[in-house]
Enzyme design. Structure first.
Site, short mmCIF file in Angstrom:
data_model
loop_
_atom_site.label_atom_id
_atom_site.label_comp_id
_atom_site.label_asym_id
_atom_site.label_seq_id
_atom_site.Cartn_x
_atom_site.Cartn_y
_atom_site.Cartn_z
N GLY A 220 0.84 -1.20 0.00
CA GLY A 220 0.00 0.00 0.00
C GLY A 220 0.87 1.24 0.00
N ASN A 221 0.27 2.39 0.23
CA ASN A 221 1.06 3.62 0.35
C ASN A 221 0.38 4.57 1.33
OD1 ASN A 221 -0.73 5.56 -1.16
ND2 ASN A 221 -0.40 4.04 -2.78
N ARG A 222 0.99 5.73 1.54
CA ARG A 222 0.57 6.60 2.63
C ARG A 222 -0.59 7.52 2.29
NH1 ARG A 222 4.49 6.60 6.58
NH2 ARG A 222 6.51 5.82 5.90
#
Ligand code: PMT
Length: 412
Positions: A220-222
């Protein structure tokens, strides 16, 4: 009293569906407040609601007989239930009990209220009320998420003392708060009388994507979705019909916005394609560039002596570039975002050209107080032959500035 053109709900026809909870008594006051706000109101009640308040009370307050069953031939002759579903500019369910939310989420039509909600094409708003444990139960949480993903507006519930002497989230929102919530969301066939994007359809992507590796892990990412949600809210305030394709985020759906929840890049691509044609596409989502070549149905185990693990990843489709290339999607403007840590302007201009965009919004990420997760941001928009700086400010304010720029570029 008939509906007046003035007031925040001026001239709107509201079908109020009352569910069977103790908070049903507050729905009486809600009828009064809706009419004070300029709406005309008809009421439908579940069997449970009639255990708490009488149809006669609603008739006295709304000026129309309250509907209680599908099987009342006299009422059907006066106005069939499908006609009533068509009559409404919007449908409001208050109080929406856990049972009613479950039945709405799963498309049941086993009584008058659920049949009306399934038959109407008007926007649906629900004001939940129940015991706090029922509100927090995973089944209710999933049902509410499902309703939200279909664009249903959820108003409340409030946190506070509950009927049975306990306290927590589950109180029906106060009638005035419900009226305010409804006033912020457009009804069927109505858009704000003025607005820079009035009459246009805008598709916005927001948030991260999660690429599942195995049943317990994902890449995933932020991205929090805050920037994209702010853009969607601003476009809706400017009169656009907005479809918001959202990755996994914990944010409320902005008023008047149709939200479609997705998880992976592949699902986001599908949802964006389904939302087209549109006039404007704004890609604010942080879409994964790579996804596992194959999903492992079993948890990936540590290997005997191995100190490292190599993941076999493949490129995801570039949704933004695909949208920009699509010639039959009716798009007048395609807007991308560029999240960069270095050489922000250069990389952004390269993306503008390579993806054949009309506009790109560049922001520096990885610095405190801007980019991912933060409530604030700072950005620069580039288009062929021009640029505009948006100095540091809350994302909600920057979104308004960006939507104004979009309107300008549409007119350019
Ligand atoms: O969600 P927040 O916490 O508010 O943070 C979002 C943000 C503030 C950083 C936002 O402004 C932002 O920059 N979003 C896009 C981040 C990003 O993924 O940038 P990118 O440079 O990797 O991608 C460039 C563009 O291509 C983006 O419009 C992206 O949506 C799009 N893209 C990328 C890959 C892919 N497979 N498909 C795409 O459509």
């Amino acid at each position: 009293m008939s509906a007046t053109a003035t007031g925040p709900l001026g001239g709107q026809r509201i079908l109020l569906c009352v569910g069977g909870g103790i908070a049903a008594y507050k729905a009486l006051e809600l009828v009064r407040r809706l009419r004070d706000a300029g709406a005309s109101v008809q009421v439908a009640m579940t069997a449970g609601a009639q255990q708490f308040v009488t149809p006669l009370s609603f008739q006295a307050l709304s000026g129309h007989p309250a509907r209680t069953t599908l099987w009342d031939s006299a009422a059907e002759q006066a106005m069939g239930h499908l006609e009533l579903a068509r009559w409404a500019d919007r449908v409001v369910v208050a109080p929406a009990t856990a049972d009613l939310l479950a039945r709405l989420a799963h498309g049941l039509a086993d009584d008058l209220v659920t049949t009306l909600c399934l038959a109407t094409e008007a926007p649906l708003s629900v004001a939940p009320a129940m015991n706090h444990r029922m509100w927090r139960h995973p089944a209710t949480v999933a049902n509410v998420a499902l309703l939200r993903s279909r664009g249903v507006q959820v108003i409340g519930p409030d946190d506070g003392p509950l009927a049975e002497g306990e306290s927590g989230p589950g109180r029906l929102s106060e009638p005035d708060a419900i009226v305010d919530g409804l006033a912020g969301a457009p009804a069927a066939g109505r858009t704000p009388a003025t607005g820079l994007l009035q009459g246009l359809k805008v598709v916005v992507s927001a948030g991260p994507t999660y690429e599942d590796l195995d049943p317990v892990r994902y890449l995933g990412n932020r991205s929090s979705g805050k920037m994209g949600f702010a853009v969607a809210a601003s476009a809706a305030r400017q009169g656009a019909q907005v479809v918001l394709v959202a990755g996994p985020v914990q944010l409320e759906t902005p008023p008047g916005v149709q939200r479609v929840d997705v998880r992976s890049a592949a699902q986001m691509r599908e949802a964006v394609a389904a939302a087209l044609p549109a006039d404007v596409y704004i890609g604010a989502a942080a879409v994964a560039d790579y996804t596992p070549r194959a999903f492992s149905p079993d948890k990936i185990k540590k290997t005997g002596t191995g100190e490292t693990l190599a993941l076999d990843l493949v490129r995801t489709p570039d949704i933004l570039a695909e949208v920009a290339r699509q010639e039959d999607a009716g798009l007048k403007l395609v807007v991308g975002f560029a999240a960069e840590t270095t050489n922000v302007a250069d990389y952004a201009r390269q993306k503008l050209e390579a993806k054949r965009l009309d506009l790109i919004v560049a922001n520096r990420v990885g610095v405190p107080g801007a980019g991912f997760e933060s409530d604030d941001n700072a950005m620069t928009a580039y288009w062929p032959g021009g640029e505009r700086d948006f100095p540091a400010a809350p994302k909600v304010r920057l979104a308004d500035g960006l939507v104004e720029l979009v309107a300008e570029r549409l007119g350019a």
